[in-house]
Write an enzyme that holds these catalytic residues in place. Structure first.
Site, mmCIF file in Angstrom:
data_model
loop_
_atom_site.group_PDB
_atom_site.id
_atom_site.type_symbol
_atom_site.label_atom_id
_atom_site.label_comp_id
_atom_site.label_asym_id
_atom_site.label_seq_id
_atom_site.Cartn_x
_atom_site.Cartn_y
_atom_site.Cartn_z
ATOM 1 N N GLU A 1 46.610 31.389 24.806
ATOM 2 C CA GLU A 1 46.467 32.492 25.766
ATOM 3 C C GLU A 1 47.679 33.417 25.792
ATOM 4 O OE1 GLU A 1 45.722 31.289 29.831
ATOM 5 O OE2 GLU A 1 44.855 33.261 30.274
ATOM 6 N N GLU B 1 55.005 35.169 33.958
ATOM 7 C CA GLU B 1 54.637 33.748 33.915
ATOM 8 C C GLU B 1 55.169 33.045 32.669
ATOM 9 O OE1 GLU B 1 50.526 32.806 35.098
ATOM 10 O OE2 GLU B 1 50.359 34.879 35.754
ATOM 11 N N ASP C 1 43.021 37.492 28.682
ATOM 12 C CA ASP C 1 42.763 37.384 30.119
ATOM 13 C C ASP C 1 43.016 38.763 30.718
ATOM 14 O OD1 ASP C 1 43.423 37.084 32.909
ATOM 15 O OD2 ASP C 1 43.777 34.945 32.611
ATOM 16 N N HIS D 1 46.210 39.446 32.735
ATOM 17 C CA HIS D 1 47.441 39.611 31.949
ATOM 18 C C HIS D 1 47.412 40.918 31.155
ATOM 19 C CE1 HIS D 1 48.252 35.594 33.201
ATOM 20 N NE2 HIS D 1 47.287 35.055 32.475
ATOM 21 N N HIS E 1 39.141 35.375 29.652
ATOM 22 C CA HIS E 1 39.187 35.130 31.101
ATOM 23 C C HIS E 1 39.027 36.456 31.825
ATOM 24 C CE1 HIS E 1 41.638 31.100 31.066
ATOM 25 N NE2 HIS E 1 40.334 30.912 30.924
ATOM 26 N N GLU F 1 38.208 33.306 36.123
ATOM 27 C CA GLU F 1 39.405 32.542 36.531
ATOM 28 C C GLU F 1 40.132 33.358 37.603
ATOM 29 O OE1 GLU F 1 42.891 30.281 34.146
ATOM 30 O OE2 GLU F 1 42.975 32.455 34.099
HETATM 31 C C1 LER Z 1 45.764 30.510 32.750
HETATM 32 O O1 LER Z 1 44.589 30.727 32.051
HETATM 33 C C2 LER Z 1 46.317 31.757 33.283
HETATM 34 O O2 LER Z 1 45.770 32.814 33.103
HETATM 35 C C3 LER Z 1 47.556 31.688 34.044
HETATM 36 O O3 LER Z 1 47.877 32.944 34.585
HETATM 37 C C4 LER Z 1 47.450 30.688 35.161
HETATM 38 O O4 LER Z 1 48.723 30.505 35.660
HETATM 39 MN MN MN Z 2 43.829 32.924 32.087
#
Ligand code: LER
Ligand code: MN
Length: 233
Positions: free
Chosen positions: A118, A124, A151, A154, A177, A212
């Site tokens: 990911e 993070e 995702d 992000h 995601h 998510e």
């Molecule tokens: C995990 O898939 C994710 O996107 C992170 O931001 C979770 O902490």
């Molecule tokens: Mn994610």
């Protein structure tokens, strides 16, 4: 209305896989993917750890998830378990990371399980934050079982042009995601999901899109609201 479920598991040993298989059969569902972040958040296990014993424990933990995924016909996510790097020791961290991924992917190939790495935002994780950086790394590993997880939460922070990145690196993308920019359900923020959906259609994406996000006002309502919003798009 969902076709599959993504589950988050701290350790494969703690899970009764037979019960999950029965539950999926009874509900005409399946497990798309196994999230592994708790191994980092709770147990601090990561693939960039310079302590070789701790890193070995992280790799063994991942092999447990892979065994479980093989039984469930699911994929395994590596997100937070990538860990963080100390830039004064960058080369050492990256070498530990690459060695670990090679060992994990070797086992995943043997078990015929996909691993989804990911791309996570800078607040993070402090390396491979963009789709392009992650695609470069994945290409350097050169395994048909290693794909990227993108995702939207992000991407909203890191990408200069989401559509462009998805189209350019589409062959690497295996899992998605969805969360709005405020980590709530799609439609609760201001992220442009239509743009991403169109780009995914354009690359002929055949994987799963997993929700998510935060369970506001509660899990069932948030799940339903997100699905209703996306189906309208
Ligand atoms: C995990 O898939 C994710 O996107 C992170 O931001 C979770 O902490
Ligand atoms: Mn994610």
């Amino acid at each position: 209305g969902f076709q599959a479920v993504e589950i988050h598991v701290r350790c494969a040993d703690e899970v009764n896989v037979g019960e999950i298989i029965e539950c999926c059969a009874a509900n005409n569902s399946r497990i798309s993917t196994i999230g592994t972040g708790m191994s980092y958040v709770i147990d601090k296990l990561s693939l960039t750890d310079l302590d070789s014993l701790r890193r070995k424990t992280a790799i063994e933990r991942l092999k447990g998830y892979i065994d479980m995924a093989a039984l469930l016909n699911s994929g395994v996510i590596i997100g937070s378990m990538r860990g963080k790097v100390d830039y004064s020791n960058y080369e050492k961290h990256m070498s530990a990371y690459k060695d670990s991924i090679l060992e994990v992917i070797d086992y995943a190939e043997y078990k015929k399980v996909y691993i989804y790495l990911e791309a996570i935002n800078r607040y993070e994780i402090n390396f491979h934050n963009t789709i392009e950086e992650m695609a470069d790394f994945i290409e350097s590993i050169n395994s048909s079982k290693l794909k990227m997880l993108i995702d939207t939460f992000h991407m909203n922070i890191e990408e200069s042009d989401m559509e462009d990145s998805i189209k350019k690196f589409g062959s690497c993308i295996g899992h998605v995601h969805f969360a709005d920019n405020n980590r709530r359900h799609p439609g609760a923020g201001q992220f442009d999901f239509a743009k991403v959906i169109n780009a995914l259609k354009e690359i002929g994406f055949k994987g799963h899109v997993a929700f998510e996000y935060l369970p506001y006002p509660d899990s069932d309502t948030a799940a339903k609201n997100g699905l209703d919003y996306l189906l309208k798009l």
